[in-house]
Design an enzyme around this catalytic site. Structure first.
Site, short mmCIF file in Angstrom:
data_model
loop_
_atom_site.label_atom_id
_atom_site.label_comp_id
_atom_site.label_asym_id
_atom_site.label_seq_id
_atom_site.Cartn_x
_atom_site.Cartn_y
_atom_site.Cartn_z
CD GLU A 3 -2.89 1.05 2.44
OE1 GLU A 3 -3.22 -0.07 2.88
OE2 GLU A 3 -3.33 2.12 2.90
CG ASP A 56 2.13 -16.26 12.43
OD1 ASP A 56 1.30 -15.66 11.73
OD2 ASP A 56 1.92 -17.36 12.97
CE LYS A 65 -6.09 -1.88 5.92
NZ LYS A 65 -5.37 -0.99 4.99
CG HIS A 107 -4.44 7.15 -0.03
ND1 HIS A 107 -3.57 6.11 -0.22
CD2 HIS A 107 -5.09 6.88 1.13
CE1 HIS A 107 -3.69 5.27 0.78
NE2 HIS A 107 -4.60 5.71 1.61
C1 MEV Z 1 -5.91 2.85 5.14
O1 MEV Z 1 -5.18 1.71 4.80
C2 MEV Z 1 -5.90 3.07 6.64
C3 MEV Z 1 -6.80 4.20 7.12
O2 MEV Z 1 -8.12 4.01 6.66
C4 MEV Z 1 -6.77 4.14 8.65
C5 MEV Z 1 -7.77 5.05 9.33
O3 MEV Z 1 -8.81 5.37 8.73
O4 MEV Z 1 -7.49 5.42 10.48
C6 MEV Z 1 -6.34 5.53 6.64
#
Ligand code: MEV
Length: 423
Positions: A83, A277, A261, A374
């Site tokens: 990413e 792992d 995430k 992004h």
């Molecule tokens: C993208 O991979 C991760 C985000 O969505 C995390 C978040 O929203 O805090 C930018």
């Protein structure tokens, strides 16, 4: 070990120049770096023995996050991830902590839990008592399974028993707690659980089914903290916006899943680069976040001066010995680049990267809008795919973003247009 992990303009260098800088700063040899710089140099024989039915390999880009300082030591951090933005964001957030001494981290030690499931027991609470009566003997028996671990100062430390209710009746769960030192420890604890199983059957008169470690590694926690400079974050509203973003995650599982995430973006990237792992780490993180209701693995607050203080608390079952970390040449190179000496030191760095990653995401969301950042990176990738080189990548990426048309076809057109102009 690197003297200073701040490398200004690292991203502006060519790949070759970055590699040269990495060698200069870390002192890692050409030989060690070869498989990392050129994945074609990874010996297929090694990969062939790692899993079954091997036909090839899957390579991911590996970038270096800069600016990290943890417990007073500087680190260049290898991150393997598909990413865009992740490596840049982690480096950027780490830079904002340096004025206040970077990250500090503590741990609870490297204790893993192995579970032994016993069923068909008439009086489960009496069985629990009987197992605990034999605790010392059972711990000794567990330690006999791994004299090497014991020699390195590890081994089974504790044994506890829980009676749980289930859809098929009560179960007696014996848990062995093992200090696995620099190993992730799955093999060690599973072997111990297997050795204890016949004893548990004898003591309880029941039948043992599963004997396996738990990935809810809540006795292998790392806590990291950093202060992010308010001036570097932007105006005070940005700090407040980040805290509100975190509060949103704490209040709502739909947001919290994405928030966590984002933490795992950074964590997994280092875990993968070091051959650990990542499924175990993911399982540990989300199950720990679920204890007491799904919540954020980080917390945020303001200090007296209005700076942002972030903390993270997360299970971190990573090892330095055994498994892919020892066998895979890229993982070995990553460990050398990091210059970590123990699995706990590695765990401290990884948790700090998770915190930095989360702070970076919250800032982007609260301040700039994640899409903009992004898109800029995506546009650079598109420009490069279209054949742009060197500074042309940035020129074309800027045009693509301005035109809101980030497509390879358009990048090719701009590239031709600029080439015509130069001719
Ligand atoms: C993208 O991979 C991760 C985000 O969505 C995390 C978040 O929203 O805090 C930018």
């Amino acid at each position: 070990m690197v003297e200073d992990s701040r490398i200004s303009g690292f991203y502006k260098l060519s790949r070759e120049q970055r590699v040269a800088k990495l060698k200069e700063l870390t002192g890692v040899s050409d030989e060690d770096l070869k498989p990392l710089i050129n994945p074609g140099k990874v010996d297929m024989e090694i990969l062939d023995h790692m899993i079954e039915n091997v036909v090839g390999s899957m390579t991911l880009p590996l970038g270096i996050a800069t600016n990290f300082q943890v417990n007073g030591k500087d680190y260049l951090v290898p991150m393997a991830i598909e990413e865009p933005s992740v490596v840049a964001a982690a480096s950027n957030a780490a830079r904002m902590t340096r004025k206040y001494g970077g990250f500090t981290a503590v741990d609870t030690g490297s204790h893993m839990i192995a579970q032994i499931q016993a069923v068909g027991i008439d009086s489960p609470f009496a069985a629990k008592h009987d197992i605990l009566m034999e605790k010392e003997r059972l711990i000794e028996l567990a330690n006999e399974q791994d004299p090497i671990l014991v020699r390195f100062g590890g081994g089974a430390r504790e044994l506890r028993v829980r009676v749980i209710d289930s859809k098929v009746g009560p179960m007696v769960i014996t848990e062995v707690i093992v200090d696995t030192r620099d190993a992730m420890g799955a093999n060690a604890v599973n072997t111990m659980a297997e050795a204890l199983a016949p004893e548990i059957e004898k003591i309880t008169g029941g039948r043992v089914l599963l004997r396996i470690l738990s990935n809810l590694a809540d006795l292998r926690l790392v806590r990291a903290k950093a202060t992010f400079d308010k001036e570097m974050l932007g105006v005070e509203e940005v700090v407040d916006g980040m805290i509100a973003a975190w509060a949103f995650a704490e209040a709502d599982p739909y947001r919290c899943a994405t928030h966590n995430k984002g933490i795992m973006n950074g964590i997994d990237a280092v875990v993968i680069a070091t051959g650990n792992d990542f499924r175990a780490i993911e399982a540990g993180a989300h199950s720990y976040a679920s204890v007491g209701g799904y919540h954020s693995l980080t917390k945020y607050e303001k200090d007296r001066d209005g700076n942002l203080i972030g903390t993270i608390e997360i299970p971190m079952a990573v090892g330095l010995v055994g498994g892919a970390t020892k066998v895979h040449p890229v993982a070995r190179a990553s460990i050398k680049i990091l210059g970590v000496n123990t699995s706990l030191e590695l765990a401290h760095v990884i948790a700090s990267v998770g915190l930095a990653q989360n702070a970076a995401a919250l800032r982007a969301l609260a301040a700039e809008g994640i899409q903009k950042g992004h898109m800029a990176l995506h546009a650079r990738n598109v420009a490069a795919t279209a054949g742009a080189k060197g500074e042309m990548i940035d020129i074309i990426a800027k045009r693509l973003v301005e035109e809101r048309n980030i497509k390879v076809e358009r990048a090719k057109e701009i590239l031709e247009e600029l080439a015509d102009k130069q001719a």
